[in-house]
Design a protein around this motif. Structure first.
Motif, PDB file in Angstrom:
ATOM      1  N   TYR A   1       0.760  -1.256   0.038  1.00 12.24           N
ATOM      2  CA  TYR A   1       0.080  -0.045  -0.051  1.00 12.24           C
ATOM      3  C   TYR A   1       0.864   1.298   0.013  1.00 12.24           C
ATOM      4  O   TYR A   1       1.927   1.363   0.483  1.00 12.24           O
ATOM      5  CB  TYR A   1      -0.838   0.247   1.163  1.00 12.24           C
ATOM      6  N   SER A   2       0.538   2.261  -0.620  1.00 12.26           N
ATOM      7  CA  SER A   2       1.023   3.553  -0.675  1.00 12.26           C
ATOM      8  C   SER A   2       0.250   4.707  -0.919  1.00 12.26           C
ATOM      9  O   SER A   2      -1.050   4.572  -1.680  1.00 12.26           O
ATOM     10  CB  SER A   2       2.122   3.624  -1.980  1.00 12.26           C
ATOM     11  N   PHE A   3       0.358   5.655  -0.329  1.00  5.53           N
ATOM     12  CA  PHE A   3      -0.396   6.979  -0.264  1.00  5.53           C
ATOM     13  C   PHE A   3      -0.491   7.523  -1.833  1.00  5.53           C
ATOM     14  O   PHE A   3      -1.526   8.010  -2.018  1.00  5.53           O
ATOM     15  CB  PHE A   3      -0.033   8.050   0.611  1.00  5.53           C
ATOM     16  N   CYS A   4       0.436   7.074  -2.465  1.00  2.00           N
ATOM     17  CA  CYS A   4       0.354   7.761  -3.951  1.00  2.00           C
ATOM     18  C   CYS A   4      -0.575   6.910  -4.939  1.00  2.00           C
ATOM     19  O   CYS A   4      -0.881   7.429  -6.021  1.00  2.00           O
ATOM     20  CB  CYS A   4       1.770   7.340  -4.364  1.00  2.00           C
ATOM     21  N   TYR A   5      -1.277   5.839  -4.447  1.00  2.00           N
ATOM     22  CA  TYR A   5      -2.059   5.057  -5.316  1.00  2.00           C
ATOM     23  C   TYR A   5      -3.478   4.787  -4.830  1.00  2.00           C
ATOM     24  O   TYR A   5      -3.323   4.587  -3.356  1.00  2.00           O
ATOM     25  CB  TYR A   5      -1.331   3.715  -5.847  1.00  2.00           C
ATOM     26  N   ASP A   6      -4.271   4.650  -5.452  1.00  2.00           N
ATOM     27  CA  ASP A   6      -5.815   4.438  -4.870  1.00  2.00           C
ATOM     28  C   ASP A   6      -5.973   2.957  -4.410  1.00  2.00           C
ATOM     29  O   ASP A   6      -6.604   2.540  -3.482  1.00  2.00           O
ATOM     30  CB  ASP A   6      -6.725   4.740  -6.035  1.00  2.00           C
ATOM     31  N   GLU A   7      -5.192   1.960  -5.103  1.00  2.47           N
ATOM     32  CA  GLU A   7      -5.376   0.592  -4.904  1.00  2.47           C
ATOM     33  C   GLU A   7      -3.919   0.001  -4.468  1.00  2.47           C
ATOM     34  O   GLU A   7      -2.977   0.451  -4.963  1.00  2.47           O
ATOM     35  CB  GLU A   7      -5.830  -0.183  -5.992  1.00  2.47           C
ATOM     36  N   TYR A  61      -1.021  -2.800  -4.658  1.00  2.00           N
ATOM     37  CA  TYR A  61      -0.631  -3.680  -5.772  1.00  2.00           C
ATOM     38  C   TYR A  61       0.081  -5.053  -5.056  1.00  2.00           C
ATOM     39  O   TYR A  61       0.422  -5.098  -3.725  1.00  2.00           O
ATOM     40  CB  TYR A  61       0.506  -2.898  -6.465  1.00  2.00           C
ATOM     41  N   ARG A  94      -5.376  -5.034  -7.632  1.00  3.24           N
ATOM     42  CA  ARG A  94      -5.580  -5.226  -9.265  1.00  3.24           C
ATOM     43  C   ARG A  94      -4.446  -5.260 -10.266  1.00  3.24           C
ATOM     44  O   ARG A  94      -4.601  -5.479 -11.382  1.00  3.24           O
ATOM     45  CB  ARG A  94      -6.267  -3.755  -9.733  1.00  3.24           C
TER      46      ARG A  94
END
Length: 146
Positions: free
Chosen positions: A67-73, A75, A110
């Motif tokens: 998880y990263s604050f940079c992305y919505d989902e 990986y 995703r």
């Protein structure tokens, strides 16, 4: 797909066999089953799948959801994949990958990544068979004990 191997998520009772297989795969100091059990109990972002034939574990795969604050989902990343030599070429690696992907998909993953050696042709063929494609990213690493 392999009809002989049963592929499932690892349980605490698999620790001894995971220790044995990890030693075969990674070498070095053997991880104690107690440490593996501890890890299984605390790491909620890693999935470990095992493949067993006639009650004996012959392979495993590990994947993380990141998880990263940079992305919505989140990986996913496959971090380890190993099948004993005698059990190879039976679809077990593909079944392990599929099991990991399905469990990560349920967590909202995703997209997937995998890192393997450039010269590991068998692994590359397996991942490509599962629709993974090479990209142009480069991995760099550093030992922080330097």
């Amino acid at each position: 797909m392999n009809s002989v191997a049963n592929v499932r998520l690892a349980s605490l009772t698999d620790a001894e066999e995971l220790s044995r297989l990890n030693q075969e795969f990674n070498g070095g100091v053997k991880r104690s089953p107690a440490k593996i059990i501890e890890h299984l109990n605390i790491n909620r972002n890693e999935w470990i799948a095992v493949a067993e034939i006639s009650g004996r574990i012959v392979g495993f795969g590990c994947a993380q959801s990141l998880y990263s604050f940079c992305y919505d989902e989140p990986y996913g990343e496959i971090t380890e994949l190993y099948v004993e030599e005698a059990a190879r070429r039976q679809g077990i690696a593909i079944a392990l990958i599929s099991c990991l992907e399905e469990n990560l998909r349920k967590r909202g993953v995703r997209s997937m990544r995998v890192l393997t050696g450039r010269r590991n042709a068998a692994a590359i063929r397996t991942y490509e068979h599962c629709n993974y494609v090479k990209d142009d990213e480069q991995m760099l690493k550093r030992n922080l004990e330097d």
